[in-house]
Enzyme design. Structure first.
Site, PDB file in Angstrom:
ATOM      1  N   GLU A   1       5.092  16.334   1.777  1.00 58.53           N
ATOM      2  CA  GLU A   1       5.674  16.495   3.110  1.00 58.53           C
ATOM      3  C   GLU A   1       5.429  17.849   3.776  1.00 58.53           C
ATOM      4  OE1 GLU A   1       9.791  15.260   3.081  1.00 58.53           O
ATOM      5  OE2 GLU A   1       9.160  13.170   3.087  1.00 58.53           O
TER       6      GLU A   1
ATOM      7  N   GLU B   1       7.634   7.193  -0.365  1.00 56.58           N
ATOM      8  CA  GLU B   1       9.094   7.251  -0.194  1.00 56.58           C
ATOM      9  C   GLU B   1       9.474   6.326   0.947  1.00 56.58           C
ATOM     10  OE1 GLU B   1      11.118  11.062   0.072  1.00 56.58           O
ATOM     11  OE2 GLU B   1       9.597  11.983  -1.203  1.00 56.58           O
TER      12      GLU B   1
HETATM   13  C1  BG6 Z   1      12.124  13.376   1.676  1.00 59.37           C
HETATM   14  C2  BG6 Z   1      11.931  14.263   0.481  1.00 59.37           C
HETATM   15  O1  BG6 Z   1      11.989  14.159   2.816  1.00 59.37           O
HETATM   16  O2  BG6 Z   1      13.364  12.808   1.878  1.00 59.37           O
HETATM   17  C3  BG6 Z   1      12.894  14.016  -0.657  1.00 59.37           C
HETATM   18  O3  BG6 Z   1      10.606  14.218   0.022  1.00 59.37           O
HETATM   19  C4  BG6 Z   1      14.276  13.781  -0.103  1.00 59.37           C
HETATM   20  O4  BG6 Z   1      12.840  15.122  -1.517  1.00 59.37           O
HETATM   21  C5  BG6 Z   1      14.233  12.554   0.790  1.00 59.37           C
HETATM   22  O5  BG6 Z   1      15.274  13.668  -1.072  1.00 59.37           O
HETATM   23  C6  BG6 Z   1      15.571  12.162   1.375  1.00 59.37           C
HETATM   24  O6  BG6 Z   1      16.146  13.257   2.037  1.00 59.37           O
HETATM   25  P1  BG6 Z   1      17.605  13.743   1.724  1.00 59.37           P
HETATM   26  O7  BG6 Z   1      17.792  14.974   2.521  1.00 59.37           O
HETATM   27  O8  BG6 Z   1      18.494  12.649   2.155  1.00 59.37           O
HETATM   28  O9  BG6 Z   1      17.661  13.998   0.266  1.00 59.37           O
END
Ligand code: BG6
Length: 478
Positions: free
Chosen positions: A164, A375
């Site tokens: 990211e 993700e």
């Molecule tokens: C992504 C990241 O941006 O979102 C993860 O790569 C992160 O590390 C995920 O956990 C969800 O975001 P958050 O802030 O809800 O943990």
């Protein structure tokens, strides 16, 4: 148009985590602190020392992955576990940990998909020269990447470079340790990004050099961006936002150059990175084989009135819908707004499966490269019932809609290799601790109390297991 409802036989059904959010053992077996062990230490939330204790429980966790039916597992390697000082002598116990993890995955028929860097630069390099701000970081990353790729390259085919970069630019002070004197110098974040582009290109070259049949790409945080209205100026603003927030990164990875409009905008605003002779050649040589996308939500952009100051994207610290503290503004270019047509999670992230279909189609048209989802997921404050069940039907609905969207894009010819939703197991959220969970597996702890860290399967676990077993045949179509 192909109408087959089933995903391909060799589709990699997976799930994701990252080292500092799941492993714990932040200062064990020779590991030293990373910048996230400091930055992700938010008051009121858990810190990184124990998290989900995967470092000690990886065998139990991989047994659960096997039961779930996973074909791939996307995780990250902690640079400071391999090189506690950032460079120099490798830490044998850290090196062994990832051998054990990878071997256990392979033994269970699960394809490892490691990420080299997930926000966690060793603190030693911050102390030495302020981390990614300094160009020396590229050489130290190259040293680390070469070691890791050579060490595990015989066992690992798919490699992810940097997690990211887009989010690192957006939330630069949260994702990088920035010394006081630079906190208001917004050019720094584009300089950091340029250094990461060089690091990414070097890692791609190393995979091509050292891994037989190796495939490599970045994992990019990516939101589809729509015009807020059909006014021409809002349409143009959405194009500006796509150029600066999305194509500024994908054009580098997949075409080997900076997106021109975005770069000119940055130059006109004194924000462009300084680029040395040879940098762009290196970036071209370090080509990607695929692009991995982290997708959670979409955005809407509109024209921005004159003289409005720059600000970063908003953030909801409470989990009470509507408490997001504003939206991104890029003076003279665009501003992001709440999309009135979309519902959101309690954390104000829009729920937009069509956004995923749209961006997959768009990226396929632009670059004609295979794509991977590394993700995608639904953050919620899950509730553990007295019988240890977790009824997370909201997560099932979210993932089901997104899988249907991916399949629709694939039916239009988009090549998607793998789906790795966030997250396999509950992890420490980057912004909201254990109050915001994503896993198929519940971890029995809270921010305040570590408890017994027992693992419980959520309803989504059984649901995803069935989806994998039926290659998507069990998905309810809209
Ligand atoms: C992504 C990241 O941006 O979102 C993860 O790569 C992160 O590390 C995920 O956990 C969800 O975001 P958050 O802030 O809800 O943990």
């Amino acid at each position: 148009m192909r109408n087959d409802n089933l995903f391909p036989d060799d589709f990699l059904w997976g799930a994701s985590t990252s080292a500092y959010q799941v492993e714990g053992a932040a200062e064990e077996d020779g590991k030293k602190l990373s910048q996230q062990d400091i930055l992700n230490n938010n008051p009121g939330f858990a810190d990184t020392h124990v998290t989900s204790d995967h470092y000690h429980r990886y065998k139990e966790d991989i047994a659960l992955m096997k039961e779930l039916g996973l074909k791939s597992y996307r995780f990250s390697i902690a640079w400071s576990r391999i090189f506690p000082e950032g460079a120099g002598i490798a830490n044998d116990k850290g090196v062994q940990f990832y051998h054990n993890l990878i071997d256990e995955l392979l033994k269970n028929g699960i394809t490892p998909i490691p990420t080299l860097y997930h926000y966690d630069m060793p603190m030693a390099l911050i102390e030495k020269y302020q981390g990614w701000i300094n160009r020396q970081s590229v050489a130290d990353f190259a040293y680390y990447a070469k070691f890791v790729i050579k060490e595990y390259g015989k066992k690992v085919r798919y490699w992810l470079t940097i997690n990211e970069q887009s989010i690192i630019v957006q939330f630069w002070t949260k994702k990088c340790f920035i010394p006081e004197q630079y906190l208001h110098d917004e050019q720094i974040k584009y300089q950091i990004n340029h250094h990461m582009n060089l690091a990414h290109a070097i890692a791609c070259k190393l995979v091509h050099q050292w891994v037989p049949n190796g495939l490599v790409g970045a994992a990019l945080g990516y939101s589809a961006i729509y015009p807020l209205t059909s006014k021409p100026e809002d349409n143009l603003a959405a194009q500006n936002a796509n150029d600066l927030r999305n194509y500024y990164f994908t054009d580098i990875y997949l075409k080997g150059h900076y997106n021109q409009s975005a770069l000119i905008y940055l130059q006109n605003h004194g924000l462009a990175p300084s680029i040395e002779a040879g940098d762009m050649d290196l970036i071209k040589e370090g080509y990607s084989d695929f692009l991995a996308i982290n997708y959670y939500c979409s955005h809407a952009a509109a024209a921005v009135p004159k003289n409005v100051p720059r600000r970063m994207d908003g953030f909801n610290p409470t989990g009470v819908k509507g408490q997001i503290d504003g939206h991104e503004i890029q003076p003279d270019f665009y501003q992001i707004h709440k999309n009135p047509h979309l519902d959101t999670t309690d954390w104000d992230w829009t729920i937009d499966p069509i956004g995923l279909e749209y961006l997959l189609r768009d990226l396929h048209t632009r670059y004609q490269k295979p794509l991977m989802i590394t993700e995608n997921g639904f953050g919620a404050d899950d509730y553990l019932e007295s019988d240890k069940a977790i009824h997370d039907e909201y997560r099932i609905s979210y993932i089901e809609q997104h899988l249907n969207a991916i399949k629709r894009a694939m039916n239009y010819g988009v090549e998607v290799l793998s789906y790795n939703p966030w997250s396999f197991i509950d992890v420490l959220s980057t912004s909201n601790g254990y109050k915001k969970r994503y896993g198929f597996v519940y971890v029995n702890r809270t921010d305040d109390e570590i408890k017994d860290l027992a693992r419980y399967k959520k309803d989504s676990f059984y649901w995803y297991q069935n989806v994998i077993q039926t290659r998507g045949g069990s998905l309810t179509k809209p």
